[in-house]
Design a protein around this motif. Structure first.
Motif, PDB file in Angstrom:
ATOM      1  N   ALA A  35      68.979  41.393  23.706  1.00 54.43           N
ATOM      2  CA  ALA A  35      69.339  42.262  24.887  1.00 54.43           C
ATOM      3  C   ALA A  35      68.031  41.886  25.814  1.00 54.43           C
ATOM      4  O   ALA A  35      68.565  41.661  27.176  1.00 54.43           O
ATOM      5  CB  ALA A  35      69.615  43.424  24.775  1.00 54.43           C
ATOM      6  N   ILE A  36      67.043  41.900  25.560  1.00 53.98           N
ATOM      7  CA  ILE A  36      65.756  41.842  26.547  1.00 53.98           C
ATOM      8  C   ILE A  36      65.888  40.235  26.980  1.00 53.98           C
ATOM      9  O   ILE A  36      65.507  40.096  28.089  1.00 53.98           O
ATOM     10  CB  ILE A  36      64.527  42.270  25.811  1.00 53.98           C
ATOM     11  N   GLY A  37      66.034  39.469  26.065  1.00 59.51           N
ATOM     12  CA  GLY A  37      66.014  38.211  26.349  1.00 59.51           C
ATOM     13  C   GLY A  37      67.149  37.732  27.463  1.00 59.51           C
ATOM     14  O   GLY A  37      67.029  36.881  28.230  1.00 59.51           O
ATOM     15  N   MET A  38      68.439  38.362  27.185  1.00 54.82           N
ATOM     16  CA  MET A  38      69.333  38.153  28.279  1.00 54.82           C
ATOM     17  C   MET A  38      69.006  38.679  29.670  1.00 54.82           C
ATOM     18  O   MET A  38      69.140  38.112  30.592  1.00 54.82           O
ATOM     19  CB  MET A  38      70.426  38.823  27.751  1.00 54.82           C
ATOM     20  N   ALA A  39      68.321  39.834  29.694  1.00 50.21           N
ATOM     21  CA  ALA A  39      67.982  40.390  30.901  1.00 50.21           C
ATOM     22  C   ALA A  39      66.920  39.793  31.538  1.00 50.21           C
ATOM     23  O   ALA A  39      67.001  39.515  32.900  1.00 50.21           O
ATOM     24  CB  ALA A  39      67.309  41.905  30.523  1.00 50.21           C
ATOM     25  N   LEU A  40      65.911  39.056  30.864  1.00 48.95           N
ATOM     26  CA  LEU A  40      64.752  38.415  31.650  1.00 48.95           C
ATOM     27  C   LEU A  40      64.916  36.963  31.873  1.00 48.95           C
ATOM     28  O   LEU A  40      64.563  36.451  32.796  1.00 48.95           O
ATOM     29  CB  LEU A  40      63.459  38.588  30.528  1.00 48.95           C
ATOM     30  N   ALA A  41      65.791  36.405  30.925  1.00 50.85           N
ATOM     31  CA  ALA A  41      65.859  34.918  30.928  1.00 50.85           C
ATOM     32  C   ALA A  41      67.294  34.188  30.791  1.00 50.85           C
ATOM     33  O   ALA A  41      67.346  32.995  31.328  1.00 50.85           O
ATOM     34  CB  ALA A  41      64.953  34.019  29.876  1.00 50.85           C
ATOM     35  N   PHE A  42      68.111  34.808  30.553  1.00 45.07           N
ATOM     36  CA  PHE A  42      69.573  34.570  30.254  1.00 45.07           C
ATOM     37  C   PHE A  42      70.685  35.628  30.854  1.00 45.07           C
ATOM     38  O   PHE A  42      71.482  36.315  30.113  1.00 45.07           O
ATOM     39  CB  PHE A  42      69.914  34.189  28.817  1.00 45.07           C
ATOM     40  N   PRO A  43      70.686  35.680  32.226  1.00 45.80           N
ATOM     41  CA  PRO A  43      71.521  36.791  32.800  1.00 45.80           C
ATOM     42  C   PRO A  43      73.167  36.421  32.604  1.00 45.80           C
ATOM     43  O   PRO A  43      73.126  35.263  32.804  1.00 45.80           O
ATOM     44  CB  PRO A  43      70.939  36.931  34.240  1.00 45.80           C
ATOM     45  N   LEU A  44      73.929  37.629  32.360  1.00 45.03           N
ATOM     46  CA  LEU A  44      75.149  37.076  32.278  1.00 45.03           C
ATOM     47  C   LEU A  44      75.904  38.090  33.391  1.00 45.03           C
ATOM     48  O   LEU A  44      75.596  39.270  33.416  1.00 45.03           O
ATOM     49  CB  LEU A  44      75.517  37.619  30.622  1.00 45.03           C
ATOM     50  N   GLY A  45      76.778  37.527  33.846  1.00 47.00           N
ATOM     51  CA  GLY A  45      77.384  38.278  34.965  1.00 47.00           C
ATOM     52  C   GLY A  45      78.437  39.294  34.178  1.00 47.00           C
ATOM     53  O   GLY A  45      78.905  39.144  33.069  1.00 47.00           O
ATOM     54  N   ALA A  46      78.935  40.272  34.990  1.00 49.95           N
ATOM     55  CA  ALA A  46      79.714  41.206  34.670  1.00 49.95           C
ATOM     56  C   ALA A  46      80.908  40.835  34.220  1.00 49.95           C
ATOM     57  O   ALA A  46      81.389  41.199  33.010  1.00 49.95           O
ATOM     58  CB  ALA A  46      79.986  42.498  35.803  1.00 49.95           C
ATOM     59  N   ASP A  47      81.893  40.046  34.821  1.00 50.93           N
ATOM     60  CA  ASP A  47      82.897  39.464  34.390  1.00 50.93           C
ATOM     61  C   ASP A  47      82.967  38.593  32.937  1.00 50.93           C
ATOM     62  O   ASP A  47      83.762  38.799  32.206  1.00 50.93           O
ATOM     63  CB  ASP A  47      83.481  38.494  35.419  1.00 50.93           C
ATOM     64  N   ALA A  48      81.706  37.690  32.878  1.00 54.77           N
ATOM     65  CA  ALA A  48      81.538  37.161  31.605  1.00 54.77           C
ATOM     66  C   ALA A  48      81.225  38.153  30.361  1.00 54.77           C
ATOM     67  O   ALA A  48      81.623  37.774  29.337  1.00 54.77           O
ATOM     68  CB  ALA A  48      80.385  36.145  31.927  1.00 54.77           C
ATOM     69  N   ALA A  49      80.466  39.045  30.744  1.00 55.42           N
ATOM     70  CA  ALA A  49      80.265  40.245  29.789  1.00 55.42           C
ATOM     71  C   ALA A  49      81.489  40.762  29.340  1.00 55.42           C
ATOM     72  O   ALA A  49      81.705  40.883  27.969  1.00 55.42           O
ATOM     73  CB  ALA A  49      78.995  41.236  30.049  1.00 55.42           C
ATOM     74  N   MET A  50      82.205  41.295  30.254  1.00 55.00           N
ATOM     75  CA  MET A  50      83.455  41.752  29.815  1.00 55.00           C
ATOM     76  C   MET A  50      84.460  41.079  28.935  1.00 55.00           C
ATOM     77  O   MET A  50      85.300  41.319  28.149  1.00 55.00           O
ATOM     78  CB  MET A  50      84.187  42.271  31.082  1.00 55.00           C
ATOM     79  N   GLN A  51      84.643  39.674  29.619  1.00 59.69           N
ATOM     80  CA  GLN A  51      85.359  38.739  28.806  1.00 59.69           C
ATOM     81  C   GLN A  51      84.722  38.727  27.192  1.00 59.69           C
ATOM     82  O   GLN A  51      85.562  38.588  26.394  1.00 59.69           O
ATOM     83  CB  GLN A  51      85.494  37.366  29.355  1.00 59.69           C
ATOM     84  N   ALA A  52      83.623  38.320  27.010  1.00 58.97           N
ATOM     85  CA  ALA A  52      82.922  38.507  25.643  1.00 58.97           C
ATOM     86  C   ALA A  52      83.453  39.660  24.934  1.00 58.97           C
ATOM     87  O   ALA A  52      83.570  39.580  23.778  1.00 58.97           O
ATOM     88  CB  ALA A  52      81.549  38.317  25.756  1.00 58.97           C
ATOM     89  N   VAL A  53      83.282  40.748  25.378  1.00 56.00           N
ATOM     90  CA  VAL A  53      83.365  42.232  24.939  1.00 56.00           C
ATOM     91  C   VAL A  53      84.873  42.066  24.469  1.00 56.00           C
ATOM     92  O   VAL A  53      85.480  42.482  23.493  1.00 56.00           O
ATOM     93  CB  VAL A  53      83.142  43.367  25.663  1.00 56.00           C
ATOM     94  N   MET A  54      85.790  41.750  25.536  1.00 60.80           N
ATOM     95  CA  MET A  54      87.329  41.763  25.140  1.00 60.80           C
ATOM     96  C   MET A  54      87.719  40.658  23.912  1.00 60.80           C
ATOM     97  O   MET A  54      88.555  40.900  23.278  1.00 60.80           O
ATOM     98  CB  MET A  54      88.079  41.577  26.178  1.00 60.80           C
ATOM     99  N   ALA A  55      87.044  39.411  23.935  1.00 58.92           N
ATOM    100  CA  ALA A  55      87.129  38.506  23.053  1.00 58.92           C
ATOM    101  C   ALA A  55      87.012  38.802  21.695  1.00 58.92           C
ATOM    102  O   ALA A  55      87.357  38.669  20.676  1.00 58.92           O
ATOM    103  CB  ALA A  55      86.515  37.223  23.461  1.00 58.92           C
ATOM    104  N   TRP A  56      85.609  39.630  21.637  1.00 63.96           N
ATOM    105  CA  TRP A  56      84.876  39.558  20.135  1.00 63.96           C
ATOM    106  C   TRP A  56      85.070  41.081  19.759  1.00 63.96           C
ATOM    107  O   TRP A  56      85.036  41.370  18.449  1.00 63.96           O
ATOM    108  CB  TRP A  56      83.420  39.405  20.299  1.00 63.96           C
ATOM    109  N   LEU A  57      85.464  42.136  20.556  1.00 64.09           N
ATOM    110  CA  LEU A  57      85.394  43.582  19.674  1.00 64.09           C
ATOM    111  C   LEU A  57      86.651  43.622  18.997  1.00 64.09           C
ATOM    112  O   LEU A  57      86.597  44.154  17.543  1.00 64.09           O
ATOM    113  CB  LEU A  57      85.773  44.428  21.117  1.00 64.09           C
ATOM    114  N   PRO A  58      87.785  43.050  19.028  1.00 66.27           N
ATOM    115  CA  PRO A  58      88.902  43.219  18.062  1.00 66.27           C
ATOM    116  C   PRO A  58      88.536  42.272  16.749  1.00 66.27           C
ATOM    117  O   PRO A  58      88.869  42.671  15.909  1.00 66.27           O
ATOM    118  CB  PRO A  58      90.017  42.484  18.703  1.00 66.27           C
ATOM    119  N   VAL A  59      87.702  41.286  17.044  1.00 67.27           N
ATOM    120  CA  VAL A  59      87.219  40.575  15.873  1.00 67.27           C
ATOM    121  C   VAL A  59      86.381  41.279  15.081  1.00 67.27           C
ATOM    122  O   VAL A  59      86.382  41.385  13.735  1.00 67.27           O
ATOM    123  CB  VAL A  59      86.570  39.281  16.275  1.00 67.27           C
ATOM    124  N   MET A  60      85.541  41.965  15.588  1.00 67.93           N
ATOM    125  CA  MET A  60      84.314  42.830  14.907  1.00 67.93           C
ATOM    126  C   MET A  60      85.016  43.995  14.140  1.00 67.93           C
ATOM    127  O   MET A  60      84.856  44.350  13.189  1.00 67.93           O
ATOM    128  CB  MET A  60      83.389  43.491  15.865  1.00 67.93           C
TER     129      MET A  60
END
Length: 467
Positions: A35-60
């Motif tokens: 999470a720290i690395g994402m915040a400092l060097a690999f920022p992720l947009g809100a839309d991309a983050a939401m898409q990742a959550v929607m894709a992976w939450l059911p799998v988890m």
């Protein structure tokens, strides 16, 4: 700096585990650093983050439910004495300790894992090994070695991800993966046979383990070429179950199924409910083209609970529910956190950054590539997760290095699957299923499995270099 942040979570997890920290703490550290690395060097947009959550939450959620169902079924069978009855029958059928161990490592566990996935194979294999008279730590290690056919686990979604991302036909990658799997199949057979045999009988046992691995390779390759990748692991492992039982009958001349106690027969029927439910529901979902929401009908998450209810003939007793829940609370957080860490690294680009940095060494990356795939399997505890992290990047690197993509990706696929057995989540599950002494030897078990895995990965790396 981006390279530092992409490597830090993985290095921190490995260091924490080698220093003997609990898997949960290591996983938490990996997620926080990601999470720290994402915040400092690999920022992720809100839309991309939401898409990742929607894709992976059911799998988890499905993975955690499958883990819970597997532990519940295992606890119900253990509490009733069915596992002991079934194990005694298997030992009677095989007539030799090494034969029983190889039946589990190259037969029972890969068969179950190919149908269900997510490490559920060890919830059946380890309880059988408990009754082989081995020390707790050997039971855990040998049980984990049964996760040697994970490219076909859960009917091969991880291999499908790798094939899709690399632009390869699924069955071609599956068949190439079967050829490469001769290394982990033989290594796991040799190690399991060596650990299960007395010192004076080890040369013969090692030969027996190597032959078992070779035959499993032939069986999986044959079914991959004839009926396709998804069922190849299950059919190949089933062929090994039949072979080892037949060899055991010749050696021991047992009474057959009639000698199995009623509880053991009920346990076999419960496994039949599980396996038939997964297979038939899966066929129905595909043939009827049911919507994605109906896919849970074919999930092991549902049929593990159904098999438990079938065995107990009602809702499981409170003591069974309590024991399974306590084990689940130890395993589930570790599994979920490592999946989260793998997803964070994949969607943010951290995984790709790490792979490209390793590729800067030119053709020597061919030797390093299997270790990159193995790293993905270790971190995520999933062949599908490892391929989601690295498969596309690995294929791009193969093309950039002007090497054949198919054998390169086959080595990657098998390596990514192999380290699953050494992932912290699977180690935790194995320690919970093995006798209680295994909990105090978790670090020894982790290091032993990693040493075996890395030896096999090193052999595949040498093959990759020459291919």
């Amino acid at each position: 700096m981006p390279l530092f942040w992409s490597a830090l979570p993985v290095l921190a997890v490995i260091a924490a585990l080698l220093l003997g920290m609990r898997s949960l703490h290591a996983a938490m550290a990996g997620v926080v650093l990601s999470a720290i690395g994402m915040a400092l060097a690999f920022p992720l947009g809100a839309d991309a983050a939401m898409q990742a959550v929607m894709a992976w939450l059911p799998v988890m959620v499905e993975v955690l439910l499958i883990v819970g169902g597997g532990l519940l079924l295992s606890e119900a069978l253990r509490a009733a004495g069915a596992q002991k009855a079934l194990a005694q029958w298997i030992l009677g059928q095989t007539g030799h300790g090494v034969g029983a161990v190889l039946l589990v490592v190259h037969g029972v566990t890969p068969f179950t894992e190919s149908l269900t996935g997510f490490g559920i194979g060890i919830t059946i294999g380890i309880p059988l090994l408990v009754h082989c008279g081995l020390p707790a730590r050997k039971v855990a290690v040998i049980g984990l070695l049964g996760l040697c056919a994970v490219p076909w686990g859960s009917m091969g979604p991880g291999t499908l991800i790798a094939a899709t991302m690399a632009g390869l036909p699924l069955d071609a990658l599956g068949l190439a993966s079967a050829y490469v799997s001769v290394i982990p199949f033989v290594v796991t057979g040799v190690v399991a046979a060596w650990m299960a045999s007395p010192a004076g009988e080890r040369p013969r046992a090692v030969m027996q383990g190597a032959l078992s691995g070779l035959l499993l390779t032939v069986a999986v390759g044959f079914f991959n070429a004839t009926v396709g990748t998804p069922p190849a692991g299950a059919l190949g492992a089933l062929a090994m179950v039949v072979l080892h039982l037949w060899l055991g009958r010749r050696a021991a001349r047992p009474a057959g199924l009639a000698a199995l106690e009623p509880l053991g027969r009920r346990a076999l029927c419960a496994y039949g409910v599980l396996l038939a439910g997964v297979l038939l529901a899966g066929v129905a979902v595909r043939v009827l083209h049911l919507p994605a929401a109906w896919r849970m009908l074919a999930s092991p998450a549902l049929w593990l609970f159904m098999a438990t209810v079938f065995f107990t003939r009602s809702i499981p007793p409170r003591r069974v529910l309590g024991g399974a829940f306590r084990s689940w609370m130890l395993v589930a957080p570790v599994t979920g956190l490592f999946i989260a860490m793998g997803v964070m690294m994949a969607v943010s680009g951290m995984a790709a950054q790490l792979a490209h940095a390793l590729a800067s060494g030119g053709r020597w990356y061919l030797f390093a590539a299997p270790f990159v795939g193995a790293l993905g399997g270790f971190v995520t505890g999933s062949n599908a997760g490892a391929n989601a992290m690295f498969a596309a990047t690995q294929a791009e690197i193969a093309q950039a290095l002007n090497v054949s993509v198919l054998p390169f990706m086959a080595v990657h696929n098998v390596s990514a699957a192999l380290l699953l057995m050494g992932s912290p989540g699977k180690i935790e599950m194995a320690c919970q299923l093995a006798p209680p002494q295994a909990l105090t030897e978790r670090r020894w078990i982790q290091l032993a499995v990693l040493a075996i895995d890395l030896f096999a990965v090193a052999l595949m790396a040498v093959i990759n270099l020459f291919l």
